[in-house]
Design a protein around this motif. Sequence first.
Motif, short mmCIF file in Angstrom:
data_model
loop_
_atom_site.label_atom_id
_atom_site.label_comp_id
_atom_site.label_asym_id
_atom_site.label_seq_id
_atom_site.Cartn_x
_atom_site.Cartn_y
_atom_site.Cartn_z
N LEU A 164 0.33 64.44 5.96
CA LEU A 164 -0.37 64.70 7.22
C LEU A 164 -1.87 64.87 6.99
CD1 LEU A 164 2.05 67.09 9.15
CD2 LEU A 164 1.53 64.69 9.66
N ALA A 165 -2.23 65.46 5.86
CA ALA A 165 -3.65 65.59 5.54
C ALA A 165 -4.29 64.22 5.32
CB ALA A 165 -3.83 66.46 4.29
N ALA A 166 -3.56 63.33 4.65
CA ALA A 166 -4.06 61.96 4.45
C ALA A 166 -4.17 61.22 5.77
CB ALA A 166 -3.14 61.21 3.48
N LYS A 167 -3.20 61.44 6.64
CA LYS A 167 -3.21 60.81 7.97
C LYS A 167 -4.42 61.28 8.78
CE LYS A 167 0.15 59.68 11.57
NZ LYS A 167 1.54 59.97 12.05
N GLU A 168 -4.74 62.56 8.66
CA GLU A 168 -5.89 63.12 9.38
C GLU A 168 -7.19 62.48 8.89
OE1 GLU A 168 -7.60 65.38 12.35
OE2 GLU A 168 -5.47 64.98 11.93
N GLN A 169 -7.27 62.18 7.60
CA GLN A 169 -8.45 61.50 7.08
C GLN A 169 -8.61 60.12 7.72
OE1 GLN A 169 -7.60 61.75 2.78
NE2 GLN A 169 -9.46 62.97 2.56
N VAL A 228 -12.67 58.89 7.66
CA VAL A 228 -13.38 59.32 6.46
C VAL A 228 -13.70 58.09 5.62
CG1 VAL A 228 -13.18 60.66 4.32
CG2 VAL A 228 -12.28 61.58 6.47
N ASP A 229 -14.88 58.06 5.05
CA ASP A 229 -15.34 56.93 4.24
C ASP A 229 -14.29 56.56 3.19
OD1 ASP A 229 -16.58 55.16 2.51
OD2 ASP A 229 -18.47 56.27 2.42
N PRO A 230 -13.79 55.32 3.19
CA PRO A 230 -12.77 54.91 2.22
C PRO A 230 -13.18 55.14 0.77
CG PRO A 230 -12.99 53.25 3.93
CD PRO A 230 -14.08 54.24 4.16
N GLU A 231 -14.47 55.08 0.47
CA GLU A 231 -14.93 55.33 -0.89
C GLU A 231 -14.70 56.79 -1.29
OE1 GLU A 231 -16.14 53.41 -3.48
OE2 GLU A 231 -15.34 51.81 -2.23
N VAL A 232 -14.87 57.68 -0.34
CA VAL A 232 -14.61 59.10 -0.58
C VAL A 232 -13.12 59.31 -0.87
CG1 VAL A 232 -14.62 61.41 0.45
CG2 VAL A 232 -16.57 59.88 0.78
N ILE A 233 -12.27 58.68 -0.05
CA ILE A 233 -10.83 58.80 -0.24
C ILE A 233 -10.42 58.19 -1.58
CG2 ILE A 233 -8.58 58.08 0.66
CD1 ILE A 233 -9.78 58.20 3.46
N LYS A 234 -11.00 57.06 -1.92
CA LYS A 234 -10.71 56.42 -3.21
C LYS A 234 -10.98 57.37 -4.36
CE LYS A 234 -12.80 52.93 -6.21
NZ LYS A 234 -13.81 51.85 -6.27
N ASP A 259 -5.67 49.68 -0.71
CA ASP A 259 -6.12 50.38 0.50
C ASP A 259 -5.88 51.87 0.26
OD1 ASP A 259 -6.71 51.44 2.92
OD2 ASP A 259 -5.47 50.07 4.10
N TRP A 260 -6.88 52.52 -0.28
CA TRP A 260 -6.74 53.92 -0.68
C TRP A 260 -6.45 54.83 0.51
CZ3 TRP A 260 -6.30 54.95 -5.72
CH2 TRP A 260 -6.80 53.99 -6.62
N THR A 261 -6.78 54.37 1.72
CA THR A 261 -6.50 55.20 2.91
C THR A 261 -5.02 55.20 3.26
OG1 THR A 261 -6.84 53.41 4.51
CG2 THR A 261 -8.80 54.62 3.79
N ALA A 262 -4.27 54.24 2.73
CA ALA A 262 -2.83 54.11 3.02
C ALA A 262 -2.03 54.54 1.79
CB ALA A 262 -2.50 52.69 3.43
N PHE A 263 -2.23 55.77 1.38
CA PHE A 263 -1.65 56.35 0.17
C PHE A 263 -0.59 57.36 0.61
CE2 PHE A 263 -1.39 59.33 -3.32
CZ PHE A 263 -1.74 58.64 -4.48
N TYR A 264 0.62 57.27 0.05
CA TYR A 264 1.73 58.13 0.48
C TYR A 264 2.36 58.84 -0.71
CZ TYR A 264 1.66 55.94 5.10
OH TYR A 264 1.28 55.50 6.33
N TRP A 265 2.62 60.14 -0.50
CA TRP A 265 3.47 60.89 -1.41
C TRP A 265 4.90 60.70 -0.93
CZ3 TRP A 265 -1.44 62.13 -0.23
CH2 TRP A 265 -2.29 62.52 -1.28
N LEU A 274 3.09 55.98 -3.54
CA LEU A 274 3.11 54.64 -2.94
C LEU A 274 1.79 54.38 -2.24
CD1 LEU A 274 6.00 53.01 -0.96
CD2 LEU A 274 3.78 53.22 0.15
N VAL A 275 1.29 53.15 -2.35
CA VAL A 275 0.06 52.79 -1.66
C VAL A 275 0.16 51.33 -1.20
CG1 VAL A 275 -1.12 52.07 -3.80
CG2 VAL A 275 -2.48 52.79 -1.82
#
Length: 476
Positions: A21-26, A31-37, A104-110, A122-123
């Motif tokens: 859920l925290a990743a989804k909120e980003q 949030v800048d994909p580079e920051v998430i990366k 796609d670092w924004t689509a990262f799943y635990w 998973l990403v």
Amino acid sequence: MSSEFRDFLELSYEELETLNLAAKEQRKKRVDPEVIKEERLAYLIEEKRIKAVTLVFSDLEGRLHMLDYDKKFFVKSYDNLTFDGSSIRGFTAQKESDLRLGIDWTAFYWVPADVFGPGKVLVFAEVIDKNGDFYIGDLRGVLKNFAKEQFEKNGYTLNAANEIEGFLFDGVEAERTFHETGVFEYVNKGGYYHSLPGDPLREFIDTCSEIQRAMGFENEKDHPEVAPSQFEINYTYGDVVTAADQIQLYKLICRQVATQMGMTASFLPKPVTGVNGSGMHTNVSITKNGKNLFYDAKGQETTSKLGWTFIDRILTHGNDICLLLNASVNSYRRLDPHFEAPNQIKASATDRGSMVRIPIGNEKSARVEVRSVGPDANPYMVLYTVFKTGLDGEISKMKNLRQAERYLPDNIYTALEDFRSATWTTALLGEDVKARYADLKQASADRCPRLLGTVVKACEVQFHHEVYNQLLWGQF
């Protein structure tokens, strides 16, 4: 083998939900994909209990492909991951086979260890061509670019929620053996909303729902559907790319849980004649600065002018895009008016036989529901087609467009003819991808009888794009 020496990541479902859920909120906050990366790379390096990263991507027909990279290798080489595109139907020719996977670092799943295995995350990956651009056959990249352009140009956020129906059948790989058995066996015959606690269908739905919740789907409701052994598990809307990713994860979760229970989750649109088929009702809306642009309290059916224009364009191109929303031979069994099938090219607030429905809604929930979509269609292609058509398509000058007596094709051959002859589908996909997609659908159609008849034929299951493999295809 003994596991006492292994120390791989295994998180509780509550921990998983918090992280996802925290990743989804980003993603929601852009949030800048580079920051998430940088965050994800740091996490992978620091978390010693992760052994592998599962990359997933989809082919032109929407079939999900998965491959695992050793974590240490992945961290060092994530920007240079190549694969043989000629092995993926609808991608490159053998002579020009190398493609690259971009992360796609924004689509990262635990992910739950009891479903995906311990020590894995998973990403989603994007397919990149030799020039470093999104590969034209990767509709996820096409959809992502389109959504980005709409936000940057118009301030639009494209939202979607999909109601995905499926069947649960007895036995593992029931689809792949259908050409030998000729039958699908129900595990439950209770019907709509009716399943006893603890029976196989209810256990399956409960387990899938728990996994979805842990992966940040934000569940709404789940229930048995009208047909025997049929199910639907609903979750909240999201931005258009996340929504499409969740369709792929939904089907993956359902298939994996069913297999673990000794059963098969099937997303064939009409695996059994005589009962309702399965759909993927696609609910869409557009927001700008948090305001739902499809809502107007004073508009017809409380729908805005933009909303009705969006609908009119979809109705105009209903036949043109039918093959993109109903992607298999079996899909055209579902478009049968005797089983609540949405085969009429019209819009209605009440008639569930309409291709497009306007559900009851308020400023928050107002949306357009495209009901004719099959659950086996490529979700990225579906959402790209619906939004691109609704925003950029033409509007017919036909009188009474919204209630005209027109019908979607009742067989894939007519749908293919409409698709090939339409100038709009060329504008949507480009000549190259359009031709590739049509050739894939033609190949499947040519392996099946032209007339559907009243009995599901072995070949329409055997050569279905979500079922076939090299062995089955070679048996034609």
